[in-house]
Design an enzyme around this catalytic site. Structure first.
Site, PDB file in Angstrom:
ATOM      1  N   ASP A  91       0.862  -1.177   0.000  1.00  0.00           N
ATOM      2  CA  ASP A  91       0.000   0.000   0.000  1.00  0.00           C
ATOM      3  C   ASP A  91       0.901   1.230   0.000  1.00  0.00           C
ATOM      4  O   ASP A  91       1.981   1.217   0.591  1.00  0.00           O
ATOM      5  CB  ASP A  91      -0.896   0.022   1.243  1.00  0.00           C
ATOM      6  CG  ASP A  91      -1.966  -1.062   1.221  1.00  0.00           C
ATOM      7  OD1 ASP A  91      -2.408  -1.435   0.113  1.00  0.00           O
ATOM      8  OD2 ASP A  91      -2.373  -1.515   2.304  1.00  0.00           O
ATOM      9  N   ASP A 112      -7.035  -1.704  -4.208  1.00  0.00           N
ATOM     10  CA  ASP A 112      -8.051  -1.393  -3.197  1.00  0.00           C
ATOM     11  C   ASP A 112      -9.084  -0.425  -3.746  1.00  0.00           C
ATOM     12  O   ASP A 112     -10.291  -0.608  -3.547  1.00  0.00           O
ATOM     13  CB  ASP A 112      -7.392  -0.775  -1.960  1.00  0.00           C
ATOM     14  CG  ASP A 112      -6.425  -1.710  -1.269  1.00  0.00           C
ATOM     15  OD1 ASP A 112      -6.550  -2.936  -1.408  1.00  0.00           O
ATOM     16  OD2 ASP A 112      -5.513  -1.192  -0.581  1.00  0.00           O
TER      17      ASP A 112
END
Length: 183
Positions: free
Chosen positions: A130, A144
């Site tokens: 991330d 995501d």
């Protein structure tokens, strides 16, 4: 041939559209993760717009909001099940909007699944990369975003009665009620 068959007969199958959207999003996700890993250092965020928008490299063993961090193997199996389910649904899909939504979910699920399968600490245990942080929101990635946006689109389509086969449930009910009144 039933009434549902007649309503969908002229609509093309949308599996190709679904797969193209998934492939583009998967490629974008993989590319951005490679760049993030190569250029960012964990714990050293790069601020773009004050504290509101920044790049911040995080290896996430869990799901959204770092939940279920000890259940990475289960998240891997869930992602694999989502991929299989979307492809099965996609084989009969006739709605362009459902193809877009499911393509987004598929591309995102594949992006994070690849991390879980091939990144450290190992297969079924890999941590998702991330790197995007907006305001107080947890750090996330393209995959995501694709999953969330695709899921929102699918919920909206469902709420407004748009079916995966390209028909509209609300419209069918109104037509059936009209036919019953005229008979």
């Amino acid at each position: 041939m039933g009434p549902d068959d007649a309503a969908t007969a002229g609509r093309p199958l949308r599996l190709r559209t679904l797969l193209i959207i998934a492939a583009v999003l998967l490629g974008l996700d993989l590319l951005t993760k490679v760049v993030a890993v190569a250029t960012l250092t964990p714990g050293e965020p790069v601020y773009l717009i004050g504290d509101w928008l920044r790049f911040s490299l995080v290896r996430n063993p869990g799901a959204a909001f770092s939940m279920a961090t000890s259940m990475t193997w289960l998240l891997t199996l869930v992602a694999a099940a989502v991929v299989i389910g979307v492809i099965r649904i996609g084989r009969t899909l006739r709605s362009l909007w459902w193809a877009i939504g499911l393509g987004m979910v598929l591309g995102g699920a594949l992006g994070n699944l690849i991390d879980r399968l091939f990144r450290a600490p190992g297969p079924l245990q890999g941590h998702v990369v991330d790197y995007l942080a907006v305001g107080w929101w947890p750090v996330f990635n393209v995959a995501d975003s694709a999953i969330v946006c695709g899921a929102i689109l699918l919920v909206v389509l469902t709420v407004f009665g748009f079916e995966p086969d390209g028909t509209r449930a609300h419209r069918q009910s109104a037509e059936e009620n009209t036919e019953e009144k005229t008979v």
